[in-house]
Design a protein around this motif. Structure first.
Motif, short mmCIF file in Angstrom:
data_model
loop_
_atom_site.label_atom_id
_atom_site.label_comp_id
_atom_site.label_asym_id
_atom_site.label_seq_id
_atom_site.Cartn_x
_atom_site.Cartn_y
_atom_site.Cartn_z
N ALA A 29 4.48 -1.07 7.03
CA ALA A 29 4.53 -0.48 5.69
C ALA A 29 3.61 -1.22 4.73
O ALA A 29 3.65 -2.45 4.63
CB ALA A 29 5.96 -0.52 5.13
N HIS A 30 2.77 -0.46 4.03
CA HIS A 30 2.00 -1.00 2.91
C HIS A 30 2.95 -1.11 1.72
O HIS A 30 3.50 -0.11 1.27
CB HIS A 30 0.84 -0.06 2.59
N ALA A 31 3.16 -2.33 1.24
CA ALA A 31 4.05 -2.54 0.09
C ALA A 31 3.49 -3.67 -0.76
O ALA A 31 3.50 -4.83 -0.35
CB ALA A 31 5.47 -2.86 0.55
N ILE A 32 3.00 -3.32 -1.93
CA ILE A 32 2.42 -4.30 -2.84
C ILE A 32 3.46 -4.79 -3.86
O ILE A 32 3.64 -5.98 -4.08
CB ILE A 32 1.21 -3.70 -3.59
N GLY A 33 4.15 -3.86 -4.51
CA GLY A 33 5.10 -4.20 -5.56
C GLY A 33 6.48 -4.52 -5.00
O GLY A 33 6.83 -4.15 -3.88
N ASP A 34 7.31 -5.21 -5.82
CA ASP A 34 8.61 -5.65 -5.34
C ASP A 34 9.56 -4.48 -5.05
O ASP A 34 10.42 -4.58 -4.17
CB ASP A 34 9.24 -6.65 -6.30
N ARG A 35 9.40 -3.35 -5.74
CA ARG A 35 10.24 -2.19 -5.44
C ARG A 35 9.85 -1.59 -4.09
O ARG A 35 10.71 -1.16 -3.32
CB ARG A 35 10.13 -1.15 -6.55
N ALA A 36 8.55 -1.55 -3.80
CA ALA A 36 8.11 -1.05 -2.50
C ALA A 36 8.54 -1.98 -1.38
O ALA A 36 8.96 -1.53 -0.30
CB ALA A 36 6.60 -0.88 -2.49
N VAL A 37 8.46 -3.29 -1.60
CA VAL A 37 8.91 -4.26 -0.60
C VAL A 37 10.40 -4.05 -0.32
O VAL A 37 10.83 -4.01 0.85
CB VAL A 37 8.64 -5.70 -1.06
N ARG A 38 11.18 -3.89 -1.38
CA ARG A 38 12.62 -3.68 -1.18
C ARG A 38 12.88 -2.37 -0.44
O ARG A 38 13.76 -2.30 0.42
CB ARG A 38 13.36 -3.70 -2.51
N THR A 39 12.11 -1.34 -0.76
CA THR A 39 12.26 -0.07 -0.06
C THR A 39 12.01 -0.23 1.43
O THR A 39 12.72 0.34 2.27
CB THR A 39 11.30 0.98 -0.66
N SER A 40 10.99 -1.01 1.79
CA SER A 40 10.71 -1.23 3.21
C SER A 40 11.87 -1.95 3.88
O SER A 40 12.30 -1.56 4.98
CB SER A 40 9.41 -2.03 3.39
N LEU A 41 12.40 -2.96 3.24
CA LEU A 41 13.50 -3.71 3.82
C LEU A 41 14.76 -2.87 3.93
O LEU A 41 15.48 -2.93 4.93
CB LEU A 41 13.77 -4.97 3.00
N ASP A 42 15.03 -2.07 2.90
CA ASP A 42 16.19 -1.19 2.95
C ASP A 42 16.05 -0.18 4.10
O ASP A 42 17.03 0.11 4.80
CB ASP A 42 16.34 -0.43 1.62
N GLY A 43 14.84 0.33 4.27
CA GLY A 43 14.61 1.28 5.36
C GLY A 43 14.80 0.64 6.73
O GLY A 43 15.41 1.23 7.63
N TYR A 44 14.29 -0.58 6.88
CA TYR A 44 14.44 -1.26 8.16
C TYR A 44 15.91 -1.62 8.43
O TYR A 44 16.38 -1.58 9.57
CB TYR A 44 13.58 -2.53 8.19
#
Length: 629
Positions: free
Chosen positions: A391-406
């Motif tokens: 996952a491309h994730a630059i911002g902290d909300r995108a990073v959290r979204t990736s972790l939540d998805g995983y």
């Protein structure tokens, strides 16, 4: 201490007979070498080096023997490995330089680098409209044989580089050029494309054309298209641009991979892959010019995330069609969760709003391109089939979204060890740092960005504030919480500067920084920086059983440097030069050959390209080709 090795040593053109690609080695005898059993003699022995094995607790080693099967035969002292020298063993004097695992690049776009090399470039320049027209007129003259209908496609246009400041691009500026050819300027940020009216007409873009999902057709006060297309609106024009000649593109790709070999790279994850890139890799493999191991990350468009079953079928079909291509290792898909954080784009997804120039909160939190629920379902679908997410994730909300998805996928499937990956991680909320280790998620970081410069200071600090700014690129924070780091270049978003990348992970300043970026808080040890770019990325790519460390029985994916990067001053790591690169025991770069010198020279010239000198030029250099948005 007297060397146990014969003197003088022979090293007569390891790849002299390998052709332009340099993909095969020619072994020659070492005069005076002791004979040994053919079954025990090595194809190659490197001695008098400082071996960085990457294995904790291993005894210091000075030499490595490479077997005739392309695997590491032995690692040890100069004296111990002398027994592996036979009459036809190539012997290389390491001259005290580091011998280590080849660099594993966990996030790059080498085929895009090849494609871009075939087109003229504006190099992110700041120009008046008149100056721009003069430059473009020169490009038109250089390709006059393409009149009247051939496309002029120009790379690295700076979307905020028109002078005077604030000048907005409009198709009329391009329409005034002395041609009727369709013209497209590709933004160096990967988020913008500027087309003339002829190109808009070909694409049938009018005032009534709706914005596509994830994109925007910029329109003027009169409601008509200005010629600027943002993000996922760009393909409305770009899909009409003819692809380069396949043979020409393959030749450019071969040169690109030779440059990577000259930088010490033995493995890539190609971070945005579709059928076109796979066909190109197939052509390179068939012609013996695929110099690295390649993990293709199949791009999943935002619309595809809504139907996980169909998307898994799509990925499997590509694997079926290209799975037998030698050198490709399938099993990874790529999803863009957000854009970029720097002003003026500000498309990275943040937990709290961006600030305005006065430091006051705005109502804007960036763009999340895939909903958390959709990403979770998609991750579960692929993980259930044994595929890995990236996952491309630059911002902290995108990073959290990736972790939540995983995390959702782990609950649904119970599948551990797939090494789902989140890339870039420019801003991570401290509460999320422990989740990487807990979930087995690999953080893939591009730490050449972690330096004090106009991107991190002028284009970022005022818009996120000091508190969040301190959290940028939290490499040591992640490591401290047990995460297993990996590294990548994102080339050609940035020039390929592998060793400056390693150095910047340590000093958070690098060769071009204007000071360090929280070195005391987030700088890594030298060993950690080397490990993240070797075994760390091999672990991300699920090939740590095969490569990433210098151990008996592992593939001889090795790089020999001109200095000892484990002990030299940290600043000197940036200028390390690669003497020798091997993939699977085959020499793919030899600095003593004409082909090797040419590849190294191309890499050096590219790395010495122009740098932005003002905030207005900031977004012309970051994310030039990742396709994010």
């Amino acid at each position: 201490m007297t060397s146990p090795y014969p003197s003088p040593l022979s090293r007569r053109g390891l790849i002299a007979a390998a052709g332009a690609a340099g993909a095969a080695s020619v072994v020659v005898g070492a005069p005076g070498a002791a004979a040994s059993s053919p079954r025990r003699s090595a194809a190659l022995v490197v001695h008098n080096s400082r071996v960085f094995t990457g294995v904790k607790g291993n005894a210091p080693a000075r030499a490595v023997a490479v077997g005739r099967d392309g695997k590491i035969l032995a690692v040890g002292s100069d004296a111990a490995l002398k027994r592996f020298i036979g009459r036809d063993t190539q012997v290389v004097d390491g001259r005290g330089g580091t011998l280590m695992s080849g660099i594993h690049d966990g996030h790059a776009h080498p085929m895009d680098a090849a494609s871009r090399s075939l087109r003229p470039s504006l190099a992110g320049a700041e120009q008046t409209v008149e100056e721009l027209r003069k430059t473009l007129t020169g490009f038109l003259k250089d390709s006059a044989e393409q009149e009247p209908d051939g496309w002029l496609v120009v790379e690295d246009w700076n979307p905020v580089g028109l002078l005077p400041r604030g000048t907005a691009p409009h198709h009329s500026m391009l329409d005034a050029l002395p041609t009727r050819r369709p013209i497209a300027l590709r933004g160096g940020d990967g988020h913008n494309l500027w087309a003339n009216q002829r190109a808009l007409d070909i694409a049938k873009i009018t005032a009534s054309t709706p914005d596509p999902d994830g994109g925007k057709i910029v329109k003027g006060a009169d409601g008509k298209p200005t010629g600027v297309l943002k993000d996922d609106a760009q393909p409305l024009v770009s899909r009409h641009i003819p692809e380069p000649d396949e043979a020409q593109l393959a030749d450019a790709a071969a040169k690109t991979l030779a440059e990577a070999a000259a930088s010490g790279i033995t493995t890539f994850m190609e971070a945005v892959v579709g059928r076109a890139e796979l066909k190109l890799y197939q052509r390179l493999a068939e012609s013996g010019r695929l110099l690295q191991r390649i993990v293709p990350a199949l791009r999943i468009e935002s619309g595809q995330t809504k139907d996980p079953a169909a998307t898994v079928a799509y990925a499997k079909a590509l694997r079926k069609d290209f799975g037998d291509v030698s050198g490709l290792r399938f099993g990874t898909v790529k999803v863009f969760l957000d854009g970029v954080i720097e002003y003026p784009a500000q498309t990275a997804a943040l937990l709290k709003p961006y600030l305005d120039k006065e430091g006051k909160p705005t109502g804007h939190r960036g763009d999340l391109y895939v909903s958390p629920a959709e990403f979770g379902r998609l991750s579960a679908a692929f993980n259930a089939e044994g595929w890995q997410m990236h996952a491309h994730a630059i911002g902290d909300r995108a990073v959290r979204t990736s972790l939540d998805g995983y995390e959702y996928a782990l609950r649904k499937t119970g599948a551990r060890g797939l090494r789902n990956t989140t890339a870039h991680l420019q801003l991570v909320d401290p509460a999320d740092l422990p989740r990487f280790a807990r979930l087995g998620v690999i953080p893939c970081m591009q730490l050449q960005w972690a330096t004090r410069n106009i991107w991190t200071m002028d284009a970022l600090l005022p818009y996120i504030g000091a508190g969040r700014h301190r959290l940028l690129y939290p490499a040591r924070g992640l490591e401290r919480h047990g995460a297993l780091l990996s590294g990548g270049s994102d080339w050609p978003v940035d020039p390929l500067q592998v060793w400056n990348q390693v150095r910047t992970a340590v000093d958070r300043s690098g060769a071009e920084g204007e000071g360090d970026l929280y070195r005391a808080e987030e700088g890594l040890s030298r060993s950690s920086a080397l490990l993240m770019h070797t075994i760390g990325t091999a672990r991300q790519l699920r090939m740590d059983h095969l490569t990433g460390t210098v151990e008996r029985g592992k593939s001889a994916d090795l790089v020999l440097l001109d200095r000892d990067v484990t002990r030299c001053p940290v600043a000197d790591i940036s200028s390390a030069e690669v003497r020798l690169t091997l993939t699977g025991g085959t020499v793919v770069h030899d600095a003593d050959t004409s082909a090797g010198r040419a590849a190294a020279a191309r890499t050096t010239r590219a790395a010495a390209g122009p740098r932005p000198t003002a905030q207005a030029a900031v977004h012309g250099g970051r994310h030039a080709s990742c396709g994010c948005g």
